[in-house]
Structure formats: C-alpha cells, structure tokens
Design an enzyme around this catalytic site. Structure first.
Site: not given
Ligand code: MG
Length: 258
Positions: A185, A210, A242
């Site tokens: 990230k 994402d 998720e």
C-alpha cells in the site's frame, strides 16, 4: 442450535472470529515484509486449486479460490465482491495491454484474463518469487497462460523491472491501457508516479486501485482527490474488504486525462 445457514452468515460478517483471520492478522507484518502470510496458505491454495478446480475453466478456478478463502484460509485476493468492480472497469476500458502490480496467487489475473479478447495481454508484476510461481500455476490451470505473464520484480526497484517491461513486454509510449494496483500500500503512489514518468499511459488509460481504505493508501487517495478534473477523473467505489461484510473498503477507478 442455529442452522448452518445462520452460522455461515455470521461467519461471513465476522471473519474476526475465525482462526484463519486471526492468523492472518498476526501475519500482517510478515505479509508486508515478504508478500506471504507465513503459514503456507498460499502453497495450500495452489494445491487446492490444482486438485479441485476444473482445468481450463477460469470460472471454476475463481470459485475454488473464493471457497478456499471463505471456508479455509482467508486470502488477500480482491475477492468476489470487489472483483465485480474490477470486471466492470475492464469492460468499460476494453484494454489491449494491461499491467497488474501484485499478482499474489493469481486470482485477479485470472479474473482479468478471462475477460480479455484475443490478442490482449496482461503482465503481472509480483515481488515475491514464490507467489509468482503459485500465480503461474493457477493461471496455467485456468488455461490463461497465453495471455498472462507474471514478472518477478518491483516498479520501485530502481529501473530494472521498468526496463524489463519496456524491452521484453511491449511497454512503449502510450501503449498501456489499464493498470490494476493491489500490492504494497505504501508503494501505490510512488509506483504510479514512476509509471507516469515512463510515458506508457495515454489519455483514457484506466488505473484501478484496491484497498485504498483498508489497509489503506491515504497518500494515493489524497493525490487522486487533489488532481480530480485536471490529470485524473476518479470514481470512488465504496465496497467491503474481501471475504466479509463488516469492514468497508474503497476501490478507486481513475481515468487518465493526460
Ligand atoms: Mg487487495
């Protein structure tokens, strides 16, 4: 005694109660360092796919991975819910050359590859060589090796991977139509800046990112908001992390203005 449907619904909403989620949370630092959780679940996933998914059938491979992540060991795949956002973005962009950052076990590559027309190609860059091998096996099992290549490397490695992409995979000025960012990230924004500097993107190239909310890429989100309407036009898809429905996540779909 609650019926099994209720148990399944509770488990989907509260994965925190599952051992595989706790083990995953304990492995977060290991994931950041190595790209794997550290308990062998990635190799177990590959073996599970090869044993249970129908060869040559991407839908069967995806369903098998989703089942493994829900019922056995949670995985940091884009998953089925956010996967439909990725599917729709690919449908709108109709890309010919695509780049993925972070193959992990090949789930999103299979998701993407199954939608590509004849002649379109996806190159997925994965920092962890063991993950790359797993992803290649999963992609081959889905019958998509002819349109997906997994490259071991990092956009931020000082130029080596960028050179490999341009010299061996056809990444030339204006050739790149679509990027899916789903790796470290902290590298989202710096890697996007490196890609911009290569000149590979063209007006109307699409970049999907994402996990912008969880685990979060705050500098990337700020950059896209600051450049809204000037160099990028972004749709922020509010969704869930998720394989559960409790934690919210953001997927950004950004169109390059130029
Ligand atoms: Mg992700």
């Amino acid at each position: 005694m609650p019926d099994s449907g209720l148990v399944a619904r509770l488990r989907d909403r509260m994965p925190f109660l599952r051992w595989s989620f706790l083990r995953f949370a304990a492995g977060v630092r290991h994931v950041e360092r190595t790209g794997q959780v550290g308990d062998g679940r990635e190799i177990a996933l590959r073996d599970h796919v090869l044993a249970h998914a129908m060869a040559g059938d991407p839908a069967s491979v995806l369903a098998t991975i989703d089942g493994f992540a829900r019922n056995r060991s949670i995985l940091m795949n884009v998953g089925d819910e956010k996967g439909t956002i990725l599917d729709a973005a690919i449908g709108r962009a109709a890309p010919k050359l695509l780049l993925e950052l972070g193959a992990y076990c090949g789930y999103s590559a299979v998701r993407t590859g199954r939608l590509l027309p004849e002649g379109a190609r996806l190159v997925s860059v994965e920092a962890n060589a063991a993950n790359a091998e797993i992803a290649r096996a999963v992609i081959a099992h889905a019958g998509l090796s002819n349109r997906i290549t997994v490259v071991v490397g990092m956009i931020g490695d000082g130029g080596q991977t960028v050179r490999t992409l341009s010299e061996e995979h056809g990444f030339t000025a204006g050739a790149l139509d679509f990027v899916f960012i789903d790796h470290m990230k902290t590298a989202y924004l710096s890697d996007l800046r490196t890609i911009l500097a290569t000149g590979w993107l063209h007006p109307d190239s699409v970049v999907v990112a994402d996990n912008v909310k969880v685990p979060g890429a705050p500098d990337y989100l700020r950059y896209m908001r600051e450049n809204e309407g000037t160099t990028w036009r972004t749709v922020e898809h509010s969704t869930h992390l998720e394989y559960q429905s409790l934690l919210k996540d953001l997927v950004l779909e950004s169109t390059y203005i130029g």
